[in-house]
Design an enzyme around this catalytic site. Structure first.
Site: not given
Ligand SMILES: CC(=O)OP(=O)(O)O
Ligand SMILES: [Mg+2]
Ligand SMILES: Nc1ncnc2c1ncn2[C@@H]1O[C@H](COP(=O)(O)OP(=O)(O)O)[C@@H](O)[C@H]1O
Length: 400
Positions: A247, A187, A385, A99, A16
């Site tokens: 983000r 997710h 996951e 993943r 992952n």
């Molecule tokens: C899709 C995503 O944001 O994955 P992660 O939480 O692993 O950054």
């Molecule tokens: Mg994560």
């Protein structure tokens, strides 16, 4: 591979690969417990590796790991592979499960990666630049290390593929939908695990209207009705919806036009702001790590937490509206599983939705944290996951 269907000395590896981490697990042909599991965090100059055996005892990494080996995802994977070979010399590797964050409109179930599949997945990399390139680097490294061993892709987008059209599209000219500009949601492996756990923990609730909040470094929420995805806070890319570690979450597209036209930023510079410099880190100017922000107690850390909480409440309201009400809210992910404060803050002032926490149960990280008399159940479910990937690998290669 197994000889005459005898998988007894076979195992398989699950990878992952996240934006800055690589989680790994080694499974035997049967059983939910990993023989080895662990993660490499902060891949780069300060990379840290932690591996443990089935009993939870720390496993020393293979000798000869040099400084810098944890500098890239491929280097980190090689360290893991050498360690596995040292601790399990007799094990035959039957498959590697990955993943893969983006499966595009075409992939809605796990599959063995062929050269054609690889090309399609590479073309999707610009849609998830923080994840897909690392996922695919993991595939390439595993192909090189284990030639001929099937590599199985398990998609974060697959869970959301049958959501209704209105939650799958944007209000753009319809040619964009046809081009693949859709609300994919991510997710999905985590949501699959949690909906499975809900069926065991609370079958009646699982048949109803549930919002799952996966609050990690990447964060999203998913509305699920009777185990099926209805809507997600994440959209075309893993940028949309909730505020995240680095983000931005939901943003008015007019802001992007402002950055382009007035600030004259290039698309690469805009991507840098949106993916790497925003969210908790951008607002706090301190850290993307919720633990650090909770401990800091500075006004700016507080503002970042307040924004994170506000967005979670807004998305929850929007998703509950899509479900026509709410029977259960489930917290998961690093923040959802571990932060008493954030769970309490999100649930504050949601009494009108029937949400009321039991503070003592919340403080104990109990599975059921809603108050006895509350109309809406609130649960904490630790996600897994890697186990979802493991089950898919067994099914795809015929081990199950
Ligand atoms: C899709 C995503 O944001 O994955 P992660 O939480 O692993 O950054
Ligand atoms: Mg994560
Ligand atoms: N006890 C805790 N309290 C608050 N936040 C926590 C706690 N433990 C972990 N977290 C947060 O969880 C986030 C990482 O979540 P995780 O699901 O592991 O991330 P990833 O998306 O990398 O898989 C970080 O922001 C971290 O600070």
């Amino acid at each position: 591979m197994a000889v005459n269907g005898d998988w007894s000395d076979c195992g398989f590896l699950v990878l992952n690969a996240g934006s800055s981490s690589l989680k790994v697990a080694l499974f035997a042909a049967t059983g939910d417990e990993a023989l080895l599991s662990g993660k490499v965090e902060k891949i780069g100059p300060d990379g840290v590796i932690q591996l443990k055996d089935a009993q939870g005892q720390a496993l020393p990494v293979a000798e000869g790991v040099a400084e810098g080996d944890l500098g890239t995802h491929t280097g980190a994977l090689m360290v893991v592979i050498r360690t596995i070979q040292r601790h399990f010399p007799a094990l035959r590797l039957a498959a590697v499960g990955h993943r893969i964050v983006h499966g595009g409109p075409q992939f809605n179930a796990p599959l063995v990666i062929t050269p054609d599949v690889m090309r399609t997945l590479e073309a999707l990399a610009p849609f998830a630049p923080l994840h897909q390139p690392h996922n695919l680097a993991g595939v390439r490294a595993a192909m090189a290390a284990f030639p001929g061993v099937p590599q199985v892709a398990c998609f974060d987008t697959a869970f959301h593929r049958d959501q209704p059209f209105v939650n799958d599209t944007f209000g753009l000219p319809s040619r964009y939908y046809e081009q693949g500009v859709r609300r994919y949601g991510f997710h999905g492996l985590s949501y699959e695990y949690i909906t499975g756990q809900m069926r065991q923990l609370a079958p009646q609730l699982a048949a109803g209207r549930v919002v799952v909040a996966h609050l990690g470094n990447g964060a999203s929420m998913c509305a699920v009705h009777d185990g099926r995805a209805v809507a997600s806070s994440m959209g075309f890319s893993p940028l949309d919806g909730l505020a995240m570690g680095t983000r931005c979450g939901q943003i008015d597209p007019g802001v992007l036009l402002y950055m382009l036209d007035q600030e004259k930023l290039s698309s690469a510079e805009i991507a840098r702001v949106l993916y790497h410099e925003s969210g908790l880190l951008g607002l706090s100017e301190l850290s993307n790590d919720m633990r650090t922000l909770e401990a800091a107690g500075t006004p700016q850390a507080q503002r970042a937490i307040d924004y994170f909480v506000m967005r979670a409440q807004r998305e929850l309201g929007a998703l509950a509206a899509q479900l026509g009400g709410l029977d259960a809210l489930v917290f998961s992910g690093g923040i959802g599983e571990n932060s008493v404060l954030i769970r309490a803050r999100i649930c504050e002032r949601l009494g009108w939705m029937g949400i009321e926490l039991d503070p003592a149960r919340n403080a104990e990280h109990a599975t059921w944290i809603s108050a006895e008399q509350a109309r809406t159940a609130v649960l904490v479910v630790r996600t897994h996951e890697e186990l979802v990937i493991a089950r898919s690998v067994r099914a795809v290669v015929g081990m199950a």
